[in-house]
Each structure stands twice: as structure tokens, then as C-alpha cells.
Design a protein around this motif. Structure first.
Motif, PDB file in Angstrom:
ATOM      1  N   LEU A   1      -5.612  -0.215  -2.473  1.00 48.29           N
ATOM      2  CA  LEU A   1      -5.845   1.101  -3.329  1.00 48.29           C
ATOM      3  C   LEU A   1      -6.744   1.968  -2.590  1.00 48.29           C
ATOM      4  O   LEU A   1      -7.116   3.142  -3.491  1.00 48.29           O
ATOM      5  CB  LEU A   1      -6.248   0.572  -4.961  1.00 48.29           C
TER       6      LEU A   1
ATOM      7  N   ARG B   1      -3.150   3.580 -12.410  1.00 50.73           N
ATOM      8  CA  ARG B   1      -3.988   2.759 -11.335  1.00 50.73           C
ATOM      9  C   ARG B   1      -4.511   1.449 -12.157  1.00 50.73           C
ATOM     10  O   ARG B   1      -4.520   0.398 -11.468  1.00 50.73           O
ATOM     11  CB  ARG B   1      -5.097   3.628 -11.091  1.00 50.73           C
TER      12      ARG B   1
ATOM     13  N   THR C   1       2.585   1.542  -3.324  1.00 51.85           N
ATOM     14  CA  THR C   1       1.741   1.976  -4.455  1.00 51.85           C
ATOM     15  C   THR C   1       1.304   3.580  -4.255  1.00 51.85           C
ATOM     16  O   THR C   1       1.536   4.414  -5.373  1.00 51.85           O
ATOM     17  CB  THR C   1       0.345   1.259  -4.226  1.00 51.85           C
TER      18      THR C   1
ATOM     19  N   CYS D   1      -3.825  -2.208 -10.345  1.00 53.01           N
ATOM     20  CA  CYS D   1      -4.861  -3.423 -10.193  1.00 53.01           C
ATOM     21  C   CYS D   1      -4.456  -4.651 -11.157  1.00 53.01           C
ATOM     22  O   CYS D   1      -4.581  -5.606 -10.594  1.00 53.01           O
ATOM     23  CB  CYS D   1      -6.422  -2.505 -10.995  1.00 53.01           C
TER      24      CYS D   1
ATOM     25  N   ARG E   1       0.714  -1.163  -0.140  1.00 52.26           N
ATOM     26  CA  ARG E   1       0.252   0.038  -0.228  1.00 52.26           C
ATOM     27  C   ARG E   1       0.783   1.179  -0.170  1.00 52.26           C
ATOM     28  O   ARG E   1       0.525   2.250  -0.696  1.00 52.26           O
ATOM     29  CB  ARG E   1      -0.837  -0.039   1.150  1.00 52.26           C
TER      30      ARG E   1
END
Length: 353
Positions: free
Chosen positions: A169, A147, A94, A151, A91
Motif C-alpha cells: 500500500l 483502504r 490495489t 488492509c 500492488r
């Protein structure tokens, strides 16, 4: 770069790195070492995730190091325990990557504002699974907007569920479904004529203009390494040049560089001998340091370090070194570079011990 020659304390009992770190006490550096060691079991997976997001091995390592730095700061402020280290680090990675892409004028970050569509459920088969080799999928994933890329990497490479992907996300499962559908459609179309896209993270030398004298400067540095001429090495740096043992220490200026990483590696007290060779890796010239114990002259040499150089910008003739990075404590990068060149290597952990 020798781990064994870095003393834990100076003769007066102080931390030898404390002065260069603004007087930060040794105990704080020990906390950081302990933190890195605690993360070692999940570090390869987090590096692999960073590698899937970014375009080069260097950008992946930069993203990993920034993630670890942010993670240490966040961990120091948490009250609740961290129950899933890998998901927590992914996380942070990201968000760090997306923030960097947002700041880049070369990229536009797609958000999850597109209408959520009625997509197949989490267990449905997907045509993307026809891409059997992950390396091929990785190259295709670089074509996607940020993004959508995240994914696809989380769901189709790492096997996260829709709910887990949405949690990382910080969005809804429906939004993830929509992003997956768009990303998979792009990948399906690209399989017929795949091309490599910019990873969109950092400012790797592969995408930057390389001074005309860069290759010659790197060769001169390798020659100075092989002759163990520390003064010749130092003379190749700008007066305010910088070296970094990635993830551990940094030095600025000739005196710090001379008495720091160069002395630890090529000084008379180093327990290993090193030989430098120049190689092309992923479109860039780097130095590999081959290591052998001094007390075992007949032992086989192995690659133990990757050294990457940045020359001063805007200097085409006789450039000097602006920054030198030693990747001694970056086991995943070292394995990818030396392994990719099919050379014997060894890794050295993640920190001075």
C-alpha cells in the motif's frame, strides 16, 4: 467459444488478428501469451484478492484484466527482475482499484492521514479471527472504506505481515495498524447485522438499470446459439455492437462479429458442439455454453463458457446487444459461476495457444 478453431496463422502466413489490431505483428501477441502463461501460477491468488475487494464476480474479473494489462506495460519498462510476482500484481491491483474508487462519485477514499495510534504488535491475537468462514468475512469486508478494506484483506485474509501490507500500500506499518484497528472495529460491530455493500469497482450490470427487454433478448440469443443460426445472432447486435473474448480479442461491428467469435464457435469447422442455457447468477441472467466434442456424441456435456450481455442503454422495447463478453479464458470466474451453480465444468487456460 472454441479454442481449437482459432488459427495461429492465416493461409498467407499472417496473424489473422493483426488487421483488427491495427497491424500489430504476431510476435507481440505471442509475447502477451507468454506473459499470461508465466503468471498462471499466481493468477488464482490475484483473482481471489480482486474478488475480496470488489462486490461481484464480474467486477473482480474486470479488475484482474486491467491489472494484467497494466502489469504487461510495466514489465516491459522494468530493468530489475520481479522477485515476487504475487506481491507485484497485488500492488498493481490495489492501485488500480483505489484509482477507480477515487473516480467514482459514489465513494470517498479514506487516506492514511489519521493519527497513528499505539496498536497491538503484529503477532497479537485479534477478535476478527473469530470469523471462521472466509466467505462471511468477505461479505463483511465490503462494508469498509477502500483502504481499510485493502488492509484487512491483505493482513487478515492473505496473511501478509504489517511490513508486507505497508509495502503493497506504499505507506507505513503504523498507518496500516491504524487502518486495521478502524476496519476491525467496524467489522466487529457489523457481525451482529451483516449487510452487503457495493464493491465500488466498475459498472456491473447488477447495479445498473436493466432494460425491460433484457431477459427476452438474452433468451433470443440463446435460442439463436442453439439453432446455430449465425445470421440471427448477428441481427441481435447494434451496428457498432462489440464482442470480447475477455483477455484475448475483441470485435466491433457485424462483420467482425460474424467472422470472428461466432464463426469460431458455431461455424462448420468447430470441433465441439455447444448448447446454451440461461441461468440466474448473483442477481443477473447469463448464458452458459455446454460443450461436447463433435466426434464423441455420447460424451458428457460440461460448461465451458460463460456469456454475459449488455443491452443498449435507454431502450426498453426490443433492445439490441451493445456488448457481449465470452469468459472462456477466465478460469477463476468460470469455476466460480459454474461451480456456484453446482454444474460440471472445465476451464480452458488463459489464452489462445
Amino acid at each position: 467459444m472454441s479454442v481449437d478453431t482459432k488459427p495461429a496463422t492465416a493461409p498467407d502466413g499472417t496473424d489473422p488478428g493483426a488487421a483488427g489490431l491495427g497491424g500489430i505483428p504476431r510476435e507481440l501477441r505471442q509475447v502477451r501469451r507468454d506473459f499470461l502463461l508465466a503468471l498462471e501460477p499466481v493468477r488464482p491468488s490475484v483473482y481471489r484478492y480482486c474478488r475480496s475487494l470488489t462486490g461481484t464476480v464480474w467486477d473482480a474479473e474486470d479488475l484482474l484484466q486491467e491489472t494484467l494489462t497494466k502489469a504487461l506495460a510495466e514489465a516491459s519498462q522494468r530493468h530489475e527482475p520481479i522477485r515476487n510476482l504475487q506481491a507485484w500484481l497485488i500492488r498493481i491491483a490495489t492501485n488500480t482499484w483505489l484509482d477507480t474508487v477515487r473516480r467514482s462519485a459514489r465513494n470517498t477514499v479514506a487516506d492514511f492521514s489519521a493519527p497513528e495510534m499505539d496498536r497491538p504488535d503484529d503477532g497479537a491475537a485479534d477478535p476478527l479471527t473469530a470469523v471462521a468462514v472466509e466467505a462471511a468475512l468477505h461479505r463483511l469486508v465490503l462494508l469498509l472504506p477502500p483502504r481499510e478494506r485493502a488492509c484487512v484483506v491483505l493482513k487478515d485474509i492473505f496473511g501478509y505481515s504489517l511490513a508486507e501490507t505497508a509495502d503493497v500500500l506504499e505507506t507505513s506499518a503504523g498507518a496500516v495498524k491504524s487502518a486495521l484497528h478502524r476496519g476491525r472495529s467496524t467489522l466487529a460491530a457489523a457481525q451482529e447485522a451483516p449487510s452487503r455493500a457495493d464493491g465500488g469497482y466498475g459498472s456491473s450490470a447488477a447495479s445498473a438499470a436493466v432494460p425491460a427487454g433484457h431477459a427476452e433478448l438474452l433468451r433470443r440469443l440463446a435460442d439463436a446459439f442453439n439453432s446455430y443460426d449465425i445470421e440471427a445472432m448477428v441481427s441481435l447486435f447494434l451496428a457498432n455492437g462489440r464482442t470480447e473474448v475477455v483477455g484475448n480479442v475483441s470485435e466491433t461491428g457485424h462483420e467482425e462479429i460474424r467472422t470472428g467469435s461466432l464463426d469460431h464457435t458455431f461455424g462448420p469447422d468447430a470441433p465441439q458442439t455447444y448448447r446454451a442455457t440461461v441461468h440466474d447468477f448473483d442477481g443477473e441472467k447469463v448464458i452458459l455454453l455446454w460443450e461436447r466434442p463433435k466426434d464423441s456424441p455420447d460424451a458428457a456435456e460440461v460448461v465451458a463458457d460463460v456469456v454475459r450481455m449488455r443491452a443498449a442503454d435507454g431502450v426498453d422495447e426490443d433492445p439490441l446487444i451493445r456488448e457481449l463478453k465470452w469468459y472462456f479464458f477466465c478460469p477463476e470466474l468460470l469455476a466460480e459461476v459454474a461451480g456456484g451453480l453446482e454444474l460440471p465444468f472445465r476451464t480452458n487456460g488463459v489464452s489462445y495457444f
